[in-house]
Design an enzyme around this catalytic site. Structure first.
Site, short mmCIF file in Angstrom:
data_model
loop_
_atom_site.label_atom_id
_atom_site.label_comp_id
_atom_site.label_asym_id
_atom_site.label_seq_id
_atom_site.Cartn_x
_atom_site.Cartn_y
_atom_site.Cartn_z
CE1 TYR A 93 6.30 11.58 58.06
CE2 TYR A 93 5.10 13.61 58.50
CZ TYR A 93 6.09 12.71 58.83
OH TYR A 93 6.89 12.95 59.93
CG ASP A 216 28.80 -5.35 52.65
OD1 ASP A 216 29.62 -4.41 52.74
OD2 ASP A 216 29.09 -6.47 52.21
CD1 TRP A 310 6.74 11.57 63.46
CD2 TRP A 310 4.59 11.62 64.04
NE1 TRP A 310 6.07 12.27 62.50
CE2 TRP A 310 4.75 12.32 62.83
CE3 TRP A 310 3.32 11.50 64.59
CZ2 TRP A 310 3.68 12.93 62.17
CZ3 TRP A 310 2.25 12.11 63.94
CH2 TRP A 310 2.43 12.80 62.73
#
Length: 374
Positions: A93, A216, A310
């Site tokens: 991160y 899908d 962000w």
């Protein structure tokens, strides 16, 4: 006596004639016991190194100290497992806490004690973190008054626990990049994600249509029906973005002013193709782990704008003046109370069964958020 006074906030005391030292000393002792809690222990999910969450996270006992003058003791009630939490534990991160660290960037807690200098909170208030990195995967914590923001304590628990990240991201992207009005259209991929579900509901409350793209899957029809039930205007498969049927769709609604991309790769490129002239695509995630490719024609002939968002950075930019953040939280809480914004589909997991939540959060095609219940 002087040492005892140093350990608490000094209060202005008036000793009336006739008060003996014993009475004064008793009052002071009560003040000390009210203002400063003893050190105690809570349960916390901590990691000492980066890696896969189920392998590096451990349940430990952690000491927390007395409540300082501008601090609050918070009993954590519920905290979700978000992709950003997983990425932080993996070490990928953008911001990483010092190790050892407690997991969790989001959640809701109840104030159980306040320091004598706290003015904005009281016992019984519900609070959520203002910023990432506080470590919400624990049963209790002492936080600075300035690190949390209050919520009404009559909100549904799961809605409160999941309010601080996904709905805030959706709210800001709908508000800050295009001047959207009732009747306008937004297109988004990852529509079944926490952000996607919040976008659907907030947009519907404002009269904005949404075209919602999902991959899908065997249960496509059930998921489509669920998204429509919370306000989705249309739900389509990713493959449909590349088919002529899209031209027919835009005969019944205007081309979108705004595209929201949480996937990246080809999905983002296809969103971009369907924007109206001068529209914006905002990227807030990259689940496909593929770069965003921008057609030259979209830039030259449609003058599209390509932006990123962000929510953590937005919150930090607002830290000097909390009015915008407070206003956003109040608006979101109002939508929740009006039953126009609900928590995403959630799986409640007992805190000590955290491995189940961590493993579930790592699975593909996840449509439910795992929430640790303390």
């Amino acid at each position: 006596m002087w040492l005892r006074l140093q350990s608490v906030c000094l209060r202005k005391l008036t000793v009336r004639p006739g008060y003996v030292s014993g009475v004064f000393d008793a009052r002071l002792r009560r003040s000390v016991s009210h203002s400063a809690s003893r050190a105690a222990t809570c349960k916390a999910l901590q990691y000492n190194k980066h890696g896969e969450p189920a392998q590096v996270i451990h349940l430990v006992d952690v000491d927390y100290g007395p409540v300082g003058a501008k601090e609050v003791l918070v009993k954590i009630l519920a905290a979700p497992v978000n992709p950003s939490d997983v990425n932080m534990i993996q070490g990928t991160y953008a911001i990483l806490p010092d190790l050892p660290a407690t997991g969790g960037n989001e959640g809701v807690g109840e104030v159980s004690e306040v320091g004598c200098g706290v003015t904005s909170l009281k016992p019984g208030d519900w609070v959520i973190p203002k910023d990432a990195g506080l470590g919400t995967w624990r049963t209790a914590a002492v936080f600075s008054e300035d690190d949390v923001v209050s919520l009404p304590n009559d909100l549904p628990l799961l809605a409160a626990a999941t309010l601080g990240v996904n709905p805030c991201t959706a709210y800001r992207m709908l508000a800050d990049f295009e001047d959207l009005k009732p009747g306008d259209t937004v297109i988004q991929n990852a529509a079944n994600s926490g952000v996607g579900q919040a976008v659907i509901q907030i947009a519907a409350a404002r009269g904005i249509s949404t075209i919602n793209v999902i991959r899908d899957r065997p249960e496509f029809t059930q998921l489509s029906d669920r998204l429509k039930a919370i306000g989705a205007t249309r739900v389509i498969k990713e493959e449909a973005l590349r088919k002529p049927d899209m031209k027919e769709l835009f005969k019944t609604c205007p081309r979108p002013k705004l595209a929201l991309n949480g996937v990246g790769g080809k999905s983002a490129t296809e969103l971009l193709r369907h924007l109206q002239v001068g529209g914006s695509m905002v990227t807030y995630g990259g689940m496909a782990k593929q770069p965003v490719t921008i057609p030259v024609s979209a830039l030259i002939f449609k003058d599209v704008k390509v932006r990123g968002f962000w929510v953590t950075q937005w919150k930090r930019n607002q830290s000097h003046d909390g009015r915008a953040f407070r206003s956003m939280i109040d608006d979101l809480c109002s939508l929740i109370k009006q039953k126009k914004l609900a928590a995403p589909a959630c799986n409640e997991v007992h805190f000590e069964e955290y491995i189940k939540a961590l493993n579930a959060a790592m699975q593909p095609f996840t449509s439910s958020k795992n929430v640790l219940i303390m």
